[in-house]
Design a protein around this motif. Structure first.
Motif, PDB file in Angstrom:
ATOM      1  N   CYS A 186     -11.150   1.953  -0.654  1.00  0.00           N
ATOM      2  CA  CYS A 186     -10.112   2.324   0.653  1.00  0.00           C
ATOM      3  C   CYS A 186      -8.643   3.193   0.680  1.00  0.00           C
ATOM      4  N   ARG A 187      -8.332   3.954   1.871  1.00  0.00           N
ATOM      5  CA  ARG A 187      -7.327   5.095   2.133  1.00  0.00           C
ATOM      6  C   ARG A 187      -6.151   3.977   1.944  1.00  0.00           C
ATOM      7  N   CYS A 188      -6.227   2.788   2.678  1.00  0.00           N
ATOM      8  CA  CYS A 188      -4.671   2.332   3.099  1.00  0.00           C
ATOM      9  C   CYS A 188      -4.613   0.546   3.359  1.00  0.00           C
ATOM     10  N   SER A 201       5.168  -1.696  -3.236  1.00  0.00           N
ATOM     11  CA  SER A 201       5.295  -1.526  -4.096  1.00  0.00           C
ATOM     12  C   SER A 201       4.384  -1.162  -5.198  1.00  0.00           C
ATOM     13  N   ALA A 202       3.268  -2.188  -5.497  1.00  0.00           N
ATOM     14  CA  ALA A 202       2.215  -2.058  -5.540  1.00  0.00           C
ATOM     15  C   ALA A 202       0.997  -1.222  -5.517  1.00  0.00           C
ATOM     16  N   HIS A 203       1.139  -0.703  -3.664  1.00  0.00           N
ATOM     17  CA  HIS A 203       0.526   0.755  -3.060  1.00  0.00           C
ATOM     18  C   HIS A 203       1.215   1.248  -3.534  1.00  0.00           C
ATOM     19  N   GLN A 204       1.982   1.626  -3.580  1.00  0.00           N
ATOM     20  CA  GLN A 204       3.460   2.888  -3.790  1.00  0.00           C
ATOM     21  C   GLN A 204       2.527   3.202  -4.899  1.00  0.00           C
ATOM     22  N   LEU A 205       2.497   3.065  -6.075  1.00  0.00           N
ATOM     23  CA  LEU A 205       2.122   3.396  -7.088  1.00  0.00           C
ATOM     24  C   LEU A 205       0.848   3.387  -7.533  1.00  0.00           C
ATOM     25  N   ASP A 259      14.029  -0.988   5.818  1.00  0.00           N
ATOM     26  CA  ASP A 259      14.122   0.263   5.222  1.00  0.00           C
ATOM     27  C   ASP A 259      13.827   0.284   4.235  1.00  0.00           C
ATOM     28  N   ARG A 260      13.244  -0.638   3.852  1.00  0.00           N
ATOM     29  CA  ARG A 260      12.511  -0.081   2.290  1.00  0.00           C
ATOM     30  C   ARG A 260      10.446  -0.105   2.828  1.00  0.00           C
ATOM     31  N   LEU A 261      10.512  -1.024   4.368  1.00  0.00           N
ATOM     32  CA  LEU A 261       8.917  -1.336   4.160  1.00  0.00           C
ATOM     33  C   LEU A 261       8.704  -0.453   5.410  1.00  0.00           C
ATOM     34  N   LEU A 262       7.088   0.228   5.571  1.00  0.00           N
ATOM     35  CA  LEU A 262       6.379   0.860   6.578  1.00  0.00           C
ATOM     36  C   LEU A 262       6.586  -0.402   7.480  1.00  0.00           C
ATOM     37  N   LEU A 263       7.103  -0.124   8.508  1.00  0.00           N
ATOM     38  CA  LEU A 263       7.212  -0.776   9.902  1.00  0.00           C
ATOM     39  C   LEU A 263       7.053  -0.375  11.130  1.00  0.00           C
TER      40      LEU A 263
END
Length: 95
Positions: A14-16, A40-44, A70-74
């Motif tokens: 998957c891309r995302c 975090s796992a996705h960012q890595l 601010d840390r999550l892509l909402l």
């Protein structure tokens, strides 16, 4: 292909990942911990993870009180989350 779950998508082709929380009425530290570790796992792995609303007041409160908004892509909607990840809003449509 777009996938709609958390850690298994890191093993999938998957891309995302787009996680739809629009029907979730309650959130606490357990959900927050899962979202932060999954993000975090996705960012890595270099794979975007977006979290789609609209969010209930309870869920939004957890994000704002803890400062994690601010840390999550909402995103305000599923469609907006797909745009943020550069994916199709139709899960059956490969991207």
């Amino acid at each position: 292909m777009d996938c709609f779950s958390s850690s298994p998508t890191l093993r999938a082709d998957c891309r995302c990942t787009v996680l739809d929380l629009s029907r979730l009425g309650f959130a606490d530290s357990t959900l927050l911990g899962i979202l932060l570790s999954t993000t975090s796992a996705h960012q890595l792995s270099g794979r975007p993870l977006a979290i789609a609303g609209p969010f209930s007041s309870s869920v939004w409160r957890v994000f704002t009180v803890t400062g994690t908004a601010d840390r999550l892509l909402l995103a305000d909607s599923l469609e907006a989350a797909h745009r943020l990840t550069g994916s199709s809003s139709d899960p059956a449509t490969p991207t």
